[in-house]
Enzyme design. Structure first.
Site, PDB file in Angstrom:
ATOM      1  N   ARG A 221       0.854  -1.188   0.000  1.00  0.00           N
ATOM      2  CA  ARG A 221       0.000   0.000   0.000  1.00  0.00           C
ATOM      3  C   ARG A 221       0.882   1.228   0.000  1.00  0.00           C
ATOM      4  O   ARG A 221       1.951   1.239   0.625  1.00  0.00           O
ATOM      5  CB  ARG A 221      -0.909   0.012   1.230  1.00  0.00           C
ATOM      6  CG  ARG A 221      -2.073  -0.961   1.105  1.00  0.00           C
ATOM      7  CD  ARG A 221      -2.964  -0.873   2.321  1.00  0.00           C
ATOM      8  NE  ARG A 221      -3.618   0.413   2.418  1.00  0.00           N
ATOM      9  CZ  ARG A 221      -3.716   1.130   3.535  1.00  0.00           C
ATOM     10  NH1 ARG A 221      -3.178   0.677   4.646  1.00  0.00           N
ATOM     11  NH2 ARG A 221      -4.341   2.287   3.545  1.00  0.00           N
ATOM     12  N   SER A 222       0.384   2.238  -0.669  1.00  0.00           N
ATOM     13  CA  SER A 222       1.179   3.443  -0.851  1.00  0.00           C
ATOM     14  C   SER A 222       1.675   4.017   0.482  1.00  0.00           C
ATOM     15  O   SER A 222       2.833   4.399   0.621  1.00  0.00           O
ATOM     16  CB  SER A 222       0.317   4.454  -1.609  1.00  0.00           C
ATOM     17  OG  SER A 222       0.814   5.727  -1.453  1.00  0.00           O
ATOM     18  N   SER A 223       0.793   4.022   1.504  1.00  0.00           N
ATOM     19  CA  SER A 223       1.175   4.618   2.800  1.00  0.00           C
ATOM     20  C   SER A 223       2.417   3.935   3.358  1.00  0.00           C
ATOM     21  O   SER A 223       3.304   4.593   3.917  1.00  0.00           O
ATOM     22  CB  SER A 223       0.046   4.456   3.809  1.00  0.00           C
ATOM     23  OG  SER A 223      -1.125   5.007   3.315  1.00  0.00           O
TER      24      SER A 223
ATOM     25  N   GLY B  79       4.576   2.085   1.576  1.00  0.00           N
ATOM     26  CA  GLY B  79       5.697   2.283   0.644  1.00  0.00           C
ATOM     27  C   GLY B  79       6.423   3.579   0.970  1.00  0.00           C
ATOM     28  O   GLY B  79       7.657   3.642   0.980  1.00  0.00           O
ATOM     29  N   ARG B  80       5.655   4.605   1.293  1.00  0.00           N
ATOM     30  CA  ARG B  80       6.259   5.896   1.630  1.00  0.00           C
ATOM     31  C   ARG B  80       7.044   5.840   2.942  1.00  0.00           C
ATOM     32  O   ARG B  80       7.928   6.637   3.184  1.00  0.00           O
ATOM     33  CB  ARG B  80       5.168   6.970   1.746  1.00  0.00           C
ATOM     34  CG  ARG B  80       4.552   7.310   0.423  1.00  0.00           C
ATOM     35  CD  ARG B  80       3.245   8.039   0.601  1.00  0.00           C
ATOM     36  NE  ARG B  80       2.387   7.781  -0.540  1.00  0.00           N
ATOM     37  CZ  ARG B  80       1.649   8.697  -1.123  1.00  0.00           C
ATOM     38  NH1 ARG B  80       1.659   9.932  -0.693  1.00  0.00           N
ATOM     39  NH2 ARG B  80       0.893   8.391  -2.146  1.00  0.00           N
TER      40      ARG B  80
ATOM     41  N   THR C  66       2.614 -15.288   1.741  1.00  0.00           N
ATOM     42  CA  THR C  66       3.827 -14.890   2.471  1.00  0.00           C
ATOM     43  C   THR C  66       4.317 -13.520   2.018  1.00  0.00           C
ATOM     44  O   THR C  66       4.413 -13.247   0.822  1.00  0.00           O
ATOM     45  CB  THR C  66       4.923 -15.956   2.278  1.00  0.00           C
ATOM     46  OG1 THR C  66       4.478 -17.168   2.878  1.00  0.00           O
ATOM     47  CG2 THR C  66       6.231 -15.538   2.920  1.00  0.00           C
TER      48      THR C  66
ATOM     49  N   GLU D  83       7.410 -10.850   1.982  1.00  0.00           N
ATOM     50  CA  GLU D  83       8.877 -10.763   2.126  1.00  0.00           C
ATOM     51  C   GLU D  83       9.167  -9.308   2.499  1.00  0.00           C
ATOM     52  O   GLU D  83       9.366  -8.459   1.635  1.00  0.00           O
ATOM     53  CB  GLU D  83       9.542 -11.141   0.801  1.00  0.00           C
ATOM     54  CG  GLU D  83       9.189 -12.540   0.342  1.00  0.00           C
ATOM     55  CD  GLU D  83       8.931 -12.661  -1.156  1.00  0.00           C
ATOM     56  OE1 GLU D  83       8.654 -13.770  -1.610  1.00  0.00           O
ATOM     57  OE2 GLU D  83       9.006 -11.642  -1.855  1.00  0.00           O
TER      58      GLU D  83
ATOM     59  N   GLN E 244      -2.120  -4.925  -0.698  1.00  0.00           N
ATOM     60  CA  GLN E 244      -3.415  -5.070  -1.369  1.00  0.00           C
ATOM     61  C   GLN E 244      -3.325  -6.129  -2.453  1.00  0.00           C
ATOM     62  O   GLN E 244      -2.253  -6.352  -3.026  1.00  0.00           O
ATOM     63  CB  GLN E 244      -3.863  -3.730  -1.946  1.00  0.00           C
ATOM     64  CG  GLN E 244      -2.854  -3.093  -2.875  1.00  0.00           C
ATOM     65  CD  GLN E 244      -3.202  -1.644  -3.203  1.00  0.00           C
ATOM     66  OE1 GLN E 244      -4.292  -1.186  -2.908  1.00  0.00           O
ATOM     67  NE2 GLN E 244      -2.268  -0.943  -3.821  1.00  0.00           N
TER      68      GLN E 244
ATOM     69  N   TYR F  70      -2.677 -24.031  -8.805  1.00  0.00           N
ATOM     70  CA  TYR F  70      -1.424 -24.133  -8.047  1.00  0.00           C
ATOM     71  C   TYR F  70      -1.350 -25.399  -7.201  1.00  0.00           C
ATOM     72  O   TYR F  70      -0.333 -26.076  -7.162  1.00  0.00           O
ATOM     73  CB  TYR F  70      -1.268 -22.889  -7.164  1.00  0.00           C
ATOM     74  CG  TYR F  70       0.067 -22.834  -6.485  1.00  0.00           C
ATOM     75  CD1 TYR F  70       1.214 -22.526  -7.195  1.00  0.00           C
ATOM     76  CD2 TYR F  70       0.181 -23.112  -5.125  1.00  0.00           C
ATOM     77  CE1 TYR F  70       2.455 -22.486  -6.581  1.00  0.00           C
ATOM     78  CE2 TYR F  70       1.423 -23.072  -4.499  1.00  0.00           C
ATOM     79  CZ  TYR F  70       2.545 -22.753  -5.228  1.00  0.00           C
ATOM     80  OH  TYR F  70       3.766 -22.730  -4.617  1.00  0.00           O
TER      81      TYR F  70
END
Lengths: 484, 235
Positions: B111-113, B115-116, B137, B139, B158, B172
């Site tokens: 999510r952008s928040s 990431g920032r 999972t 990472e 997300q 899978y």
């Protein structure tokens, strides 16, 4: 399909209970936090060798001679009785092996057990109780409660009327059960004892018990002692729901009545007393459930009746000469169920909200999920196609959210999770164990294959407990968080 | 084609072949073409140890025994934090159990928040195959200069969902080489179980090089560890 109490079903159930405990002991020593310690290596090797030896002997002495009658359901009562006696002897050997876990360093993983106990107390709305500590013990015994007593005893023996400071409640869980949520219900019994000790329940019991003059002091003493145990049982059932009855019954498939577990209160008496407070779960029965679970082993799908019948038959066959706790009530008032009627009113006054039993619809939905390998942390809402159409036609985000309404998953309670888990064990696990036992060349092979099922079942229940607890926490504060 | 919000709802709550559970707060989590997912309670961290490296040419069972020396698992309560320090890496998993049906695939993104704030949620593996079942999972890596406290239930990532036309015949779970289906906790890499390692191992043996590799491993293991006590393995 066999009759539920056919000797072959009974022996399979009993062997499965023992097999699970042996596997759990192996899983505990294989825990990374235990296994990775160099100082444990020698003991782990010795313990695994001892378990292996037990498994081989069990295979040779009990299973191999009965493989064919187990296969075709032709096991006779007498052969079953002998086999059950052997299984009980091996269960005692397992208990002795379990004591050696005391020498292992490393703690094993039991973090989810804390969540379990917090969830249990939150759902019972028992704010007066302290948040308990949980210690992993080497005794395979669930009935020692409140570890403070262990510490106080030697000080009192020295003649010092010492009182240790109040520091809350410490519960004891056998190490082999550290990963098995189905047996964590027994912690509710220990909490029950705490309530009996600390909230004057014992005082009320002494006042209300029908102690008759003329009977022996021993039987009066037993009456009091049994009443406190039965009161803790009732409180445990109030906290954890019918699953408590099922976990207690599972011990009855493995250990002799009046055996080394517990305080010598006849198991038959305890189960009989609890059963009077449980409504039958026949509403949960049905062909849908049979299809979902793919049940062939048992004719009944009501876990409570099934467990009750298995245990009473097990005790009838394995210990015909021992009192079941219900048979000699004329001579001994301590084993007459009606003498404990006063407990109902006393326990009802305690501030412990009774655990909710799931509706048949909810039970079926959760059971189907468990059979599909999906955690049973919640009951999912359903949207109609019409609502989806209206959502597609929503002109603005506000309208969309308005139409969406307050759609929420309903987190499941512990009573739901454990009842579904126990039913799954009784109906599916016993059957899987039987299939593996009969198809594998040795018990060791069967246990190795069964360990995968056991691990998955335990992981699924642990995940369900953790996740539903987080859901409940979120829901508790959601309104405030959105308003902030 | 990427599913929009109503298509996601339809698959989750009407058709019910797409499973994401729990969804604690649908209006909060549902975006125009995404569904936020949360951190679970289990973390699998790496610690410094006397093990210098993991030799994928050893037998899988030996490697798994080695892994015990450098992996440590934490299970958090809902009010406990796992503090991810700058530059550190840890595996975690979604709180949500996810089932992707045969005609969909999914993609995991941060999510952008977060990431920032410098939190990466996956290193390279953001693709969730059709037919996948289990917790996904993460990472996690902190690429910022400040420690990041991570709590269970935080929405850090997300999922977006894509239709792949006709149902795949290789969901899978059914794929012969699938290794991470059905897990309920973060799962460490089992890259050493890829068949390529067995091919390299056999070729090395055929060339007599395996003995050289064993000798090299023995020589390296005999050296005193380079790292001082308490030093983080990732710094």
């Amino acid at each position: 399909m066999f009759q539920d109490t056919a000797p072959s079903c009974l022996l399979v159930a009993s062997l499965c209970e023992l097999g699970e405990r042996l596997s759990q002991l192996e899983l505990f020593v294989a825990e990374p936090s235990v296994r990775a310690r160099a100082e444990n290596e020698g003991l782990i090797v010795a313990l695994l060798a001892a378990v292996d030896h037990l498994v081989q002997r069990l295979d040779r002495q009990v299973i191999a001679p009965l493989r064919k009658p187990l296969q075709d359901g032709s096991l006779e009562d007498q052969a079953c009785a002998q086999a059950l006696e052997e299984v009980q002897r091996f269960a005692l050997a397992f208990q002795k092996a379990h004591q050696n876990l005391a020498f292992l360093t490393g703690h094993g993983s039991h973090a989810v057990t804390y969540t379990f106990v917090h969830k249990l107390l939150n759902e019972a709305r028992t704010k007066a109780l302290p948040a308990p500590d949980i210690c992993l013990g080497n005794e395979y015994d669930f009935f020692r409660h409140d570890l403070r007593k262990t510490l106080v005893a030697p000080l009192e023996a020295l003649g010092t009327a010492s009182r240790l400071p109040e520091w809350g409640l410490s519960l004891l869980l056998p190490k082999a059960e550290a990963g098995n949520p189905l047996m964590w219900t027994m912690l509710a019994h220990q909490i029950g004892h705490y309530i009996v000790d600390h909230f004057k329940v014992a005082h009320h019991i002494r006042a209300d018990l029908p102690i008759r003059t003329g009977t022996s002091p021993q039987s009066d003493d037993a009456l009091l002692r049994y009443a406190e145990e039965l009161a803790a049982d009732l409180l445990a059932q109030r906290l954890a729901g019918p699953a408590y009855f099922l976990s207690l019954a599972s011990l009855g498939l493995l250990f002799r009545p009046g055996g080394p577990l517990g305080l010598g209160v006849p198991l038959g008496l305890r189960l009989g007393h609890l059963r009077r407070h449980l409504k039958p779960l026949e509403a949960l029965d049905g062909q849908g459930l049979r299809r979902t679970a793919n049940v062939e082993l048992f004719s009944s799908l009501d876990a409570l009746s099934l467990a009750e019948r298995l245990v009473s038959e097990c005790h009838r066959l394995s210990a015909p000469s021992e009192p079941s706790g219900l048979s000699s009530s004329e001579q001994d008032p301590s084993v007459a169920l009606e003498n404990y009627d006063c407990l109902d009113a006393i326990i009802a006054r305690q501030r412990v909200a009774p655990a909710a039993i799931p509706s048949p619809e909810d039970f079926h939905a959760l059971f189907a999920r468990m059979c599909s390998g999906i955690p049973i942390n919640s009951l999912c809402p359903t949207l109609s196609r019409e609502t989806i159409k209206r959502l597609e036609g929503a002109a603005t985000p506000t309208e969309f959210y308005h139409l969406l309404g307050d759609i929420r998953e309903r987190p499941t309670t512990l009573a739901h999770i454990l009842l579904v888990g126990w039913t799954y064990k009784l109906l599916r696990s016993y059957q899987i164990f039987r299939e593996l036992l009969l198809s594998a060349a040795t018990l060791r092979e069967a246990l190795a294959a069964y360990a995968g099922h056991l691990r998955n079942r335990q992981a699924l229940l642990q995940k369900s407990i953790e996740t539903s607890f987080i859901q409940q926490t979120y829901n508790r504060w959601r309104g405030e968080a959105h308003g902030a | 084609m990427v599913l929009n919000e109503t298509a996601i709802l339809y698959r989750l709550l009407v058709k019910k072949d797409l499973v994401v559970t729990p969804i604690l707060d649908l209006p909060q989590q549902l975006g125009s073409s995404t569904l936020d997912v949360r951190l679970g309670t289990r973390f699998l961290a790496q610690k410094s140890s006397s093990l210098i490296y993991l030799d994928p040419l050893r037998q899988a069972e030996q490697i798994e025994a080695d892994k015990l020396q450098y992996e440590v698992e934490y299970t958090l309560q809902s009010t406990q934090a796992y503090v991810l320090h700058p530059g550190e890496f840890v595996l975690a998993s979604t709180l949500e159990y996810v089932v992707i049906p045969a005609d969909l695939t999914a993609r995991l993104d941060g999510r952008s928040s977060w990431g920032r704030a410098g939190l990466e949620v996956h290193a390279t593996a953001g693709f969730v195959a059709s037919g996948f079942e289990g917790t996904i999972t993460f990472e996690l890596k902190n690429v910022s200069r400040m420690p990041i406290p991570l709590y269970p239930m935080l929405r850090v990532a997300q999922l977006s969902f894509y239709e792949i036309g006709p149902d795949t015949r290789l969901p899978y779970r059914a794929k012969a080489s699938s290794k991470y289906a059905g897990y309920l906790a973060p799962t460490g890499s089992t890259f050493y179980r890829d068949p390529e390692w067995e091919i390299i191992r056999r070729e090395l043996v055929a060339q007599g090089g395996h003995q050289r590799s064993e000798r090299l491993s023995a020589a390296l293991e005999a050296r005193p560890a380079d790292r001082g006590p308490g030093k983080s393995p990732t710094t």
